[in-house]
Structures are given as C-alpha cells and as structure tokens.
Scaffold this motif. Sequence first.
Motif, PDB file in Angstrom:
ATOM      1  N   LYS A 167       3.342 -11.066  -1.613  1.00  0.00           N
ATOM      2  CA  LYS A 167       2.104 -10.336  -1.942  1.00  0.00           C
ATOM      3  C   LYS A 167       0.885 -11.054  -1.381  1.00  0.00           C
ATOM      4  O   LYS A 167      -0.068 -10.425  -0.957  1.00  0.00           O
ATOM      5  N   VAL A 171       0.541 -10.387   2.553  1.00  0.00           N
ATOM      6  CA  VAL A 171       0.135  -9.060   3.026  1.00  0.00           C
ATOM      7  C   VAL A 171      -1.378  -8.966   3.224  1.00  0.00           C
ATOM      8  O   VAL A 171      -1.834  -8.532   4.288  1.00  0.00           O
ATOM      9  N   PRO A 172      -2.210  -9.382   2.245  1.00  0.00           N
ATOM     10  CA  PRO A 172      -3.665  -9.327   2.505  1.00  0.00           C
ATOM     11  C   PRO A 172      -4.093 -10.170   3.696  1.00  0.00           C
ATOM     12  O   PRO A 172      -5.016  -9.800   4.421  1.00  0.00           O
ATOM     13  N   GLN A 220      -0.204  -1.747   3.733  1.00  0.00           N
ATOM     14  CA  GLN A 220      -0.611  -1.259   2.419  1.00  0.00           C
ATOM     15  C   GLN A 220       0.579  -0.673   1.663  1.00  0.00           C
ATOM     16  O   GLN A 220       0.733  -0.892   0.468  1.00  0.00           O
ATOM     17  N   ARG A 251       2.648  -3.517   0.428  1.00  0.00           N
ATOM     18  CA  ARG A 251       2.045  -4.165  -0.742  1.00  0.00           C
ATOM     19  C   ARG A 251       2.313  -3.363  -2.009  1.00  0.00           C
ATOM     20  O   ARG A 251       2.643  -3.921  -3.051  1.00  0.00           O
ATOM     21  N   ARG A 252       2.161  -2.028  -1.914  1.00  0.00           N
ATOM     22  CA  ARG A 252       2.465  -1.188  -3.078  1.00  0.00           C
ATOM     23  C   ARG A 252       3.915  -1.361  -3.514  1.00  0.00           C
ATOM     24  O   ARG A 252       4.215  -1.417  -4.707  1.00  0.00           O
TER      25      ARG A 252
END
Length: 186
Positions: free
Chosen positions: A171, A174-175, A131, A134-135
């Motif tokens: 990006k 990452v999910p 997380q 990702r930020r």
Amino acid sequence: MEITIAQNVGVDICKATLDVHLHPAGIARQFTNDAKGLKALLGWLEDRDVTRVVFEPTGRYHHDFERWLGSAGLSLAKVNPRKARRFAEAIGCNAKTDAVDAAMLVHMGALLELPALPISSETLDAMKELQVARRGLVKDRTAAKNREHVCRSPLLKRHAAQRLAQIDRQKVSVPESLKVAVGSFP
C-alpha cells in the motif's frame, strides 16, 4: 459517382481473438488479439467508411486494441458490459457467443448512436491501474484483518500477520508509483 454507406463496427474482445462485425454490410471476421491481428484488422478496415467502433472493456485485453485503433484515428465507443447485456435482452438476443456479441454491439452502436470517447494517455492508464490496485489492497487488508481475528492456530495467526505486513508495504509503494506517474504527466 460511388455512394459509400457509413459502417459501424462491433468488436467482442477476448484474450486470444477479436470477433468483428461490420454493419450494415453484415460481414463478420475474426482476428487474433495481438499485434499481428490488430495490424490485419486495421488493414481490413482501411478502405471502409467506419463511423464508429463499438466494444466492451474486457479487463486488460482491450487496452492494446483501444490504443491501436484510437491511434489510427478511428472513433471508439466503449460500452459498459451491463448496459450491453441489457440491450441484448431488450432486443431479444439471448444467445451469448463472441460472434453474436460483436453483432449485438454493432447494432447497439448503430441504433443508439453512441458517443465516441477520447483515448486516455498511457500515463493516465498507468495511474488508473495503480488506483485499482490500491483499492484491491485495501479490500485485501480488510479481509486479512477479519481472518486474523478468527484464527486460533499460532501458524495461521503468524501467516495473517505476515500477510498484513506485506499488504501494508504494498500500500505504501502504490502512492509512490502514483507520484512518479504524475511527475511524468505532460
């Protein structure tokens, strides 16, 4: 009959070392911040009646420390670095060395009776790390997009476009990694 006094432990965590201060005994020691040093620290604390271990999170350098000591059953209090600095200033402690920080942390823990926090699972740690990454990618994308708008050179425009494409690919990944981590959550 032997009377034991509960001890608080303050630890300043660095990349290579752990500066440790035991209160109220006033004993200070230094250990390496690796598996050998963590074993030595646990051995040193083994015969002491430790109430809590107070430390500041330090990027990635505190993770192994937290996992080892938590697994050994020690009560851990993780202190926000800004709050620790404000506490130091409030008690007139302006010096900033690792040994002084360890002593300040142990006094903070003893005076404020900081609550112990549960250790998060390795899966939750992995999810938090993803997380944060990702930020960071979202911020990087915004910065790259802003740079792209001011570039005049064709080379720099091409570099900016390539960087944006790279960030977009990362990006997306990452999910997917988060889904894998959540799928392995017990």
